[in-house]
Design an enzyme around this catalytic site. Structure first.
Site, mmCIF file in Angstrom:
data_model
loop_
_atom_site.group_PDB
_atom_site.id
_atom_site.type_symbol
_atom_site.label_atom_id
_atom_site.label_comp_id
_atom_site.label_asym_id
_atom_site.label_seq_id
_atom_site.Cartn_x
_atom_site.Cartn_y
_atom_site.Cartn_z
ATOM 1 N N LYS A 36 0.819 -1.222 0.000
ATOM 2 C CA LYS A 36 0.000 0.000 0.000
ATOM 3 C C LYS A 36 0.845 1.259 0.000
ATOM 4 C CE LYS A 36 -0.738 -0.930 4.854
ATOM 5 N NZ LYS A 36 -0.324 -2.333 4.755
ATOM 6 N N GLU A 88 -5.554 -6.318 -4.435
ATOM 7 C CA GLU A 88 -6.652 -6.483 -3.477
ATOM 8 C C GLU A 88 -6.143 -6.470 -2.035
ATOM 9 O OE1 GLU A 88 -10.416 -7.144 -4.252
ATOM 10 O OE2 GLU A 88 -9.966 -6.139 -2.393
ATOM 11 N N GLY A 128 0.600 -8.999 19.310
ATOM 12 C CA GLY A 128 1.148 -8.981 17.960
ATOM 13 C C GLY A 128 0.337 -8.138 16.986
ATOM 14 N N LYS A 156 -4.167 3.844 2.789
ATOM 15 C CA LYS A 156 -5.351 3.135 2.289
ATOM 16 C C LYS A 156 -6.404 4.126 1.806
ATOM 17 C CE LYS A 156 -4.372 -0.827 5.249
ATOM 18 N NZ LYS A 156 -4.551 -1.362 6.606
#
Lengths: 443, 443
Positions: free
Chosen positions: B106, B130, B188, B206
């Protein structure tokens, strides 16, 4: 001002969705052309009667009864007439002439999908049908393409807006089925003959389409087990609420292991079910639709939106039109659907589910043990039993007896075993009546 | 047993997602081959150090440091190395060699998207991504294809799982930001340096990708207004709950009308916002993501699922791989992205939003009228004022005064006017302090 070459678009049908498609094409044609790199010229609209009254604002000079000539002149054919014939013949003619086809005809796809996809593949054309399942909700491309590298385990779909509206009214407002249906009819959500919706037929067609895509296998609509919502009572909805559930009509498509052979198969079914209030599907209100997908790698996904409506469905049709037009501009053949998994379709008896069973039983010592015995004899394990505080006297055969209400939720078992359990309970001496049987799904 | 020709797949990167992609390809290769009509042969995995310790179960004989040779031998290149270079150079090399490219990068797309898409279009290859927005959630195809015939009005996205996990903990468990962040790190969800997540940088990347797709216009990541969640306090979250809201970090992309010129433009921004508990986004808990789309014809849609995770993201990568492979089998060039709308990007000041402002004010007669005056002077209309029952004594400059708490929610106004209002309030004699300013979105 950029000059584009024009792609010729033929529209078959000028009903609710068709009229919106024509109007949006007229309003946003330039914007769509810039996205495609070609003009989208609506060259005609095939109708049965050009002189019929039409409320929609469409250019009457485009209307024609000669669908076949129109199809032969078109680069892209949009079929929105509905029904099986002549829609099927027209789509085949369009594909054989090399045109791409956009359709929202779920009945036709559920019944003749394989024939139509094969025809498209033979000539390198493509058949688009985003509007055929889930209305405006983009679900076809996600299943066909985005999840094509994954293994779908299960789909739980609220895919019929009319029945969701009715069940939501019953849940939120305490309406009876008849009251909610009358309101749905007044509001235009339900047709004057509501059988296709409340009988689950519409949902079954969509289940067949979704199962085919998810499992890459042919799924005839006749193989979809189907129960509508006509048997759902206000008492069941109320009892569901008290137990932390909501009643939804679900289309369920899942991978199933044959309990006898151990072989992998698939199942598609439509029926009312109890869904936990904590499940994302429980928050789907009114006439909205949603498709919940459980995939091995992607995990849980949900797609939510308007499942019907002329304008909303027109959005899905125009998205397909832009895809088809972009492909024409780029050149090259269409991409075929894949049906290569050939998974067998297992009958409803082999599906694993849970039942919530409501019984009127004789209010006497030892009855719970005798009832529990019926479950264990059928290999069904009980998760929870709730006995109502009150009891009442009912007339059973010639004598009367005092009864108590038992609400029993089972662990997961095969539908065959659960169904046999219910049959045995109905004939049991201590059982006055089985008042409700509902599957519990989505856990 | 069907014999297929093999498509050669090169994988760049063997991190969390890359290792899962290699493993799933190994496990499900035959099934994917049957869906594609061609074998998917992983011919190599480019890494920086072939001898590095690897926990993942991948075939070490596939590892190589010679990415360039690997790329030149491949039909499809999967780039999962992350970062800008050498990922950008490798993708350009792959595209120029005629290979299709699948990426989940991204940062690279947000910074160099136009250059990469242009390179793909020139050679008729296709770039799939995607996995670059929304992790496993299929959002790219719905925006690019399914909604291509519609006009997107607005996107409200929860697109960062780490921050949603933190804000959800603060809301549901009453954690402080630091407590929730520590837990996210332990589990995490958060990196050891969590800046990219909690600073809103990941969400801004995004937002740039989603805005570009939704509005068919180039949206540089620098043009995305960005505030992270570091300023969100437990008190704000608690007060939001009392007012029927929940605090979410939203990526908002919308069509905006320039208040001065009346021209249409777009805006993309990332910031914490109050969302009504009745909005579908309020039900997105834990590390889940969701993208809510408002379109002119389709109405409201929502896409929900796992926004991150190696296995989940690998699902999106493999979906793209199958799409690329199907296209190779069918033949024909890729379909270009459309950036033809060229809508101008308007600054944050021209966006319309609503503010919830919390003030400590002097507890004396007439103060509410004086405060209300500040709003009207700035052209901002007040929707609701809530005054806390208690008051407290605070030290202001050298003197102390008794104060009351005011929570004011405005009607919609431009960000410029709202921001000027807050500045004026902060300097107002009757205002002890502006303790919280939050935008209200999604109404």
């Amino acid at each position: 001002m950029i000059e584009y070459r024009n792609l010729k678009i033929a529209l078959l049908g000028a009903g609710n969705v068709g009229a919106q498609v024509a109007q949006l094409l007229d309003e946003h044609g330039d914007e769509l052309a810039s996205r495609v790199g070609a003009g989208l010229e609506l060259i005609g609209i095939a109708v049965r009667d050009v002189d019929a009254d039409r409320t929609a604002n469409i250019d009457r000079s485009l209307l024609t009864t000669d669908a076949e000539s129109l199809i032969l002149s078109a680069d892209i054919v949009i079929e929105l007439m509905g029904g099986i014939e002549p829609a099927r013949t027209y789509i085949l003619q369009a594909l054989h002439s090399g045109a791409d086809v956009v359709t929202g005809n779920k009945a036709l796809l559920a019944l003749h999908g394989p024939e139509l996809f094969e025809a498209a593949e033979q000539v390198g054309a493509q058949l688009y049908y985003e509007a055929a399942a889930g209305g405006a909700i983009p679900i076809i491309r996600p299943l066909r393409d985005s999840l094509a590298g994954d293994r779908v385990k299960r789909i739980l779909g609220i895919v019929n807006g009319t029945t969701n509206y009715i069940l939501d009214r019953m849940d939120v407002n305490g309406d009876t089925l008849d009251e909610a249906l009358a309101l749905a009819t007044d509001l235009g959500y339900a047709e004057s003959d509501p059988t296709a919706d409340i009988g689950g037929f519409d949902a079954a067609q969509k289940a067949a389409i979704l199962a085919r895509l998810a499992f890459h296998s042919a799924v005839p609509v006749e193989s979809v087990y189907r129960e509508g919502i006509t048997g759902v009572t206000a008492e069941q909805v109320e009892q569901a609420r008290r137990s932390g559930y909501v009643v939804k009509l679900l289309a369920i498509c899942e991978r199933v292991t044959d309990p006898v052979t151990g072989a992998e198969g698939i199942s598609a079914r439509v029926h009312p079910a109890l869904v936990s209030r904590l499940h994302p599907l429980a928050a789907v209100h009114g006439a909205k639709n949603a498709v919940f997908v459980e995939a091995e790698a992607a995990g849980d996904l949900m797609f939510y939106g308007a499942g019907a409506g002329g304008l909303e469905t027109a959005s899905a049709v125009l998205g397909d039109l832009v895809s088809a037009a972009r492909r024409h501009v780029a050149g090259g053949p269409g991409v075929a659907e894949s049906f290569t998994a050939h998974l067998p379709i297992l009958g409803i008896g082999k599906v694993h589910t849970r039942y919530q069973i409501t019984l009127e039983v004789a209010d006497e010592p030892g009855v719970l043990a005798r009832i529990a015995n019926v479950f264990s004899e059928n290999g069904v394990s009980v998760e929870a039993v709730q006995q109502s505080a009150g009891s009442r006297a009912v007339s059973m055969s010639s004598e009367s007896m005092s009864t108590a209400t038992l609400v029993i939720v089972t662990h997961e078992s095969t539908e065959a075993a659960l169904s046999a359990t219910v049959d045995a309970l109905a004939q049991h001496a201590a059982v006055a009546s089985v008042t409700s049987v509902m599957r519990v799904e989505g856990a």
